[in-house]
Write a protein that holds these residues in place. Sequence first.
Motif, PDB file in Angstrom:
ATOM      1  N   ALA A 102      42.685  28.489  54.670  1.00 28.00           N
ATOM      2  CA  ALA A 102      41.357  29.034  54.453  1.00 28.00           C
ATOM      3  C   ALA A 102      40.686  28.394  53.249  1.00 28.00           C
ATOM      4  CB  ALA A 102      41.459  30.548  54.233  1.00 28.00           C
ATOM      5  N   LYS A 103      39.365  28.414  53.304  1.00 26.44           N
ATOM      6  CA  LYS A 103      38.534  28.015  52.164  1.00 26.44           C
ATOM      7  C   LYS A 103      37.537  29.139  51.948  1.00 26.44           C
ATOM      8  CE  LYS A 103      34.841  25.038  51.926  1.00 26.44           C
ATOM      9  NZ  LYS A 103      34.172  23.724  52.077  1.00 26.44           N
ATOM     10  N   THR A 104      37.436  29.571  50.718  1.00 23.64           N
ATOM     11  CA  THR A 104      36.503  30.630  50.362  1.00 23.64           C
ATOM     12  C   THR A 104      35.580  30.123  49.268  1.00 23.64           C
ATOM     13  OG1 THR A 104      38.125  32.339  50.891  1.00 23.64           O
ATOM     14  CG2 THR A 104      36.308  32.996  49.487  1.00 23.64           C
ATOM     15  N   ILE A 105      34.320  30.459  49.375  1.00 15.00           N
ATOM     16  CA  ILE A 105      33.354  30.171  48.319  1.00 15.00           C
ATOM     17  C   ILE A 105      33.130  31.467  47.550  1.00 15.00           C
ATOM     18  CG2 ILE A 105      31.040  29.355  47.739  1.00 15.00           C
ATOM     19  CD1 ILE A 105      32.838  27.231  49.115  1.00 15.00           C
ATOM     20  N   TRP A 106      33.414  31.401  46.267  1.00 14.00           N
ATOM     21  CA  TRP A 106      33.237  32.539  45.377  1.00 14.00           C
ATOM     22  C   TRP A 106      32.019  32.296  44.495  1.00 14.00           C
ATOM     23  CZ3 TRP A 106      36.338  36.876  45.402  1.00 14.00           C
ATOM     24  CH2 TRP A 106      37.498  36.799  46.176  1.00 14.00           C
ATOM     25  N   VAL A 107      31.302  33.370  44.183  1.00  6.67           N
ATOM     26  CA  VAL A 107      30.143  33.306  43.293  1.00  6.67           C
ATOM     27  C   VAL A 107      30.466  34.135  42.053  1.00  6.67           C
ATOM     28  CG1 VAL A 107      27.696  33.879  43.024  1.00  6.67           C
ATOM     29  CG2 VAL A 107      28.555  33.048  45.230  1.00  6.67           C
ATOM     30  N   LEU A 108      30.215  33.558  40.892  1.00 12.00           N
ATOM     31  CA  LEU A 108      30.445  34.259  39.629  1.00 12.00           C
ATOM     32  C   LEU A 108      29.239  35.123  39.296  1.00 12.00           C
ATOM     33  CD1 LEU A 108      32.466  34.495  37.241  1.00 12.00           C
ATOM     34  CD2 LEU A 108      31.071  32.759  36.079  1.00 12.00           C
ATOM     35  N   LEU A 109      29.504  36.397  38.986  1.00 11.33           N
ATOM     36  CA  LEU A 109      28.440  37.339  38.628  1.00 11.33           C
ATOM     37  C   LEU A 109      28.654  37.887  37.231  1.00 11.33           C
ATOM     38  CD1 LEU A 109      28.197  39.632  41.816  1.00 11.33           C
ATOM     39  CD2 LEU A 109      26.966  37.500  41.350  1.00 11.33           C
ATOM     40  N   ASP A 110      27.558  38.262  36.610  1.00 17.45           N
ATOM     41  CA  ASP A 110      27.605  39.042  35.386  1.00 17.45           C
ATOM     42  C   ASP A 110      28.095  40.437  35.781  1.00 17.45           C
ATOM     43  OD1 ASP A 110      26.108  41.206  33.661  1.00 17.45           O
ATOM     44  OD2 ASP A 110      26.234  39.394  32.412  1.00 17.45           O
ATOM     45  N   ALA A 111      29.093  40.961  35.100  1.00 21.44           N
ATOM     46  CA  ALA A 111      29.706  42.235  35.473  1.00 21.44           C
ATOM     47  C   ALA A 111      28.777  43.437  35.289  1.00 21.44           C
ATOM     48  CB  ALA A 111      30.990  42.455  34.672  1.00 21.44           C
ATOM     49  N   LYS A 112      27.748  43.297  34.470  1.00 22.66           N
ATOM     50  CA  LYS A 112      26.821  44.414  34.257  1.00 22.66           C
ATOM     51  C   LYS A 112      25.609  44.351  35.174  1.00 22.66           C
ATOM     52  CE  LYS A 112      28.148  45.327  29.501  1.00 22.66           C
ATOM     53  NZ  LYS A 112      28.663  44.226  28.727  1.00 22.66           N
ATOM     54  N   SER A 113      25.015  43.186  35.284  1.00 25.70           N
ATOM     55  CA  SER A 113      23.783  43.065  36.077  1.00 25.70           C
ATOM     56  C   SER A 113      24.040  42.712  37.547  1.00 25.70           C
ATOM     57  CB  SER A 113      22.873  41.983  35.473  1.00 25.70           C
ATOM     58  OG  SER A 113      23.442  40.696  35.671  1.00 25.70           O
ATOM     59  N   PHE A 114      25.252  42.220  37.839  1.00 24.33           N
ATOM     60  CA  PHE A 114      25.626  41.744  39.183  1.00 24.33           C
ATOM     61  C   PHE A 114      24.753  40.574  39.634  1.00 24.33           C
ATOM     62  CE2 PHE A 114      26.945  46.314  39.405  1.00 24.33           C
ATOM     63  CZ  PHE A 114      28.302  46.070  39.271  1.00 24.33           C
ATOM     64  N   ARG A 115      24.226  39.835  38.691  1.00 18.90           N
ATOM     65  CA  ARG A 115      23.450  38.627  39.004  1.00 18.90           C
ATOM     66  C   ARG A 115      24.335  37.407  38.827  1.00 18.90           C
ATOM     67  NH1 ARG A 115      17.374  39.087  38.220  1.00 18.90           N
ATOM     68  NH2 ARG A 115      17.067  41.323  38.410  1.00 18.90           N
ATOM     69  N   PRO A 116      24.118  36.385  39.643  1.00 15.57           N
ATOM     70  CA  PRO A 116      24.895  35.149  39.493  1.00 15.57           C
ATOM     71  C   PRO A 116      24.697  34.532  38.115  1.00 15.57           C
ATOM     72  CG  PRO A 116      23.706  35.150  41.579  1.00 15.57           C
ATOM     73  CD  PRO A 116      23.188  36.318  40.788  1.00 15.57           C
ATOM     74  N   VAL A 117      25.788  33.992  37.576  1.00 13.79           N
ATOM     75  CA  VAL A 117      25.738  33.289  36.288  1.00 13.79           C
ATOM     76  C   VAL A 117      26.431  31.935  36.436  1.00 13.79           C
ATOM     77  CG1 VAL A 117      25.594  35.337  34.820  1.00 13.79           C
ATOM     78  CG2 VAL A 117      27.816  34.447  35.437  1.00 13.79           C
ATOM     79  N   ARG A 118      25.925  30.971  35.695  1.00 10.90           N
ATOM     80  CA  ARG A 118      26.487  29.623  35.721  1.00 10.90           C
ATOM     81  C   ARG A 118      27.928  29.650  35.205  1.00 10.90           C
ATOM     82  NH1 ARG A 118      24.915  24.784  36.594  1.00 10.90           N
ATOM     83  NH2 ARG A 118      22.724  25.311  36.794  1.00 10.90           N
ATOM     84  N   ILE A 119      28.791  28.910  35.877  1.00 12.80           N
ATOM     85  CA  ILE A 119      30.185  28.788  35.461  1.00 12.80           C
ATOM     86  C   ILE A 119      30.238  27.814  34.296  1.00 12.80           C
ATOM     87  CG2 ILE A 119      32.503  28.108  36.173  1.00 12.80           C
ATOM     88  CD1 ILE A 119      31.574  28.894  39.075  1.00 12.80           C
ATOM     89  N   ARG A 120      30.598  28.334  33.157  1.00 13.67           N
ATOM     90  CA  ARG A 120      30.578  27.549  31.920  1.00 13.67           C
ATOM     91  C   ARG A 120      31.990  27.057  31.558  1.00 13.67           C
ATOM     92  NH1 ARG A 120      25.492  27.686  30.826  1.00 13.67           N
ATOM     93  NH2 ARG A 120      24.258  29.569  30.895  1.00 13.67           N
ATOM     94  N   GLU A 121      32.045  26.316  30.488  1.00 16.43           N
ATOM     95  CA  GLU A 121      33.284  25.672  30.032  1.00 16.43           C
ATOM     96  C   GLU A 121      34.432  26.663  29.838  1.00 16.43           C
ATOM     97  OE1 GLU A 121      35.406  22.315  29.497  1.00 16.43           O
ATOM     98  OE2 GLU A 121      33.283  22.400  30.013  1.00 16.43           O
ATOM     99  N   ASN A 122      34.145  27.875  29.345  1.00 18.12           N
ATOM    100  CA  ASN A 122      35.212  28.844  29.101  1.00 18.12           C
ATOM    101  C   ASN A 122      35.944  29.215  30.404  1.00 18.12           C
ATOM    102  OD1 ASN A 122      32.884  30.243  30.001  1.00 18.12           O
ATOM    103  ND2 ASN A 122      33.452  32.110  28.898  1.00 18.12           N
ATOM    104  N   ILE A 123      35.237  29.256  31.503  1.00 20.41           N
ATOM    105  CA  ILE A 123      35.859  29.557  32.798  1.00 20.41           C
ATOM    106  C   ILE A 123      36.461  28.303  33.409  1.00 20.41           C
ATOM    107  CG2 ILE A 123      35.404  30.348  35.144  1.00 20.41           C
ATOM    108  CD1 ILE A 123      33.489  32.385  33.885  1.00 20.41           C
TER     109      ILE A 123
END
Length: 131
Positions: A102-123
């Motif tokens: 399987a291949k899954t596409i995951w989207v990173l969200l802000d845990a409070k606003s539930f809006r997508p956030v850019r995947i930064r260096e820390n992740i």
Amino acid sequence: MMQKFSLELTIQKEDIDDLNHVNNAVYVKWMNDVAKTHWTLLSKNHDLDDYIWVVSRHEIDYKSEAFFGDKITAKTWVGETRGVTSERFIEFYKNEVLLAKAKTIWVLLDAKSFRPVRIRENILKVLEPFK
């Protein structure tokens, strides 16, 4: 060198469908469980509680059957990660036999606003060994 995270599973009675093998919906549940377990392990020593992952797409190829009591190994690794999305690949094996991939596409969200956030260096640093 890319690492693969592995998780062992044993097929339970509730995983079996009317055809007497593992139901396809169970694989989707396992995909979520494997990804969540892996992320929890990767992120445990990092301050990443401000983020959550959600699925935007699954692709699954079923190759062979599995039955009640079988021992399954799930192997996962991370693919392309950019913008707000990250690919995750998972393969399920019974011994050396590929059951499903399987291949899954995951989207990173802000845990409070539930809006997508850019995947930064820390992740990216957390995911790097599994790319």
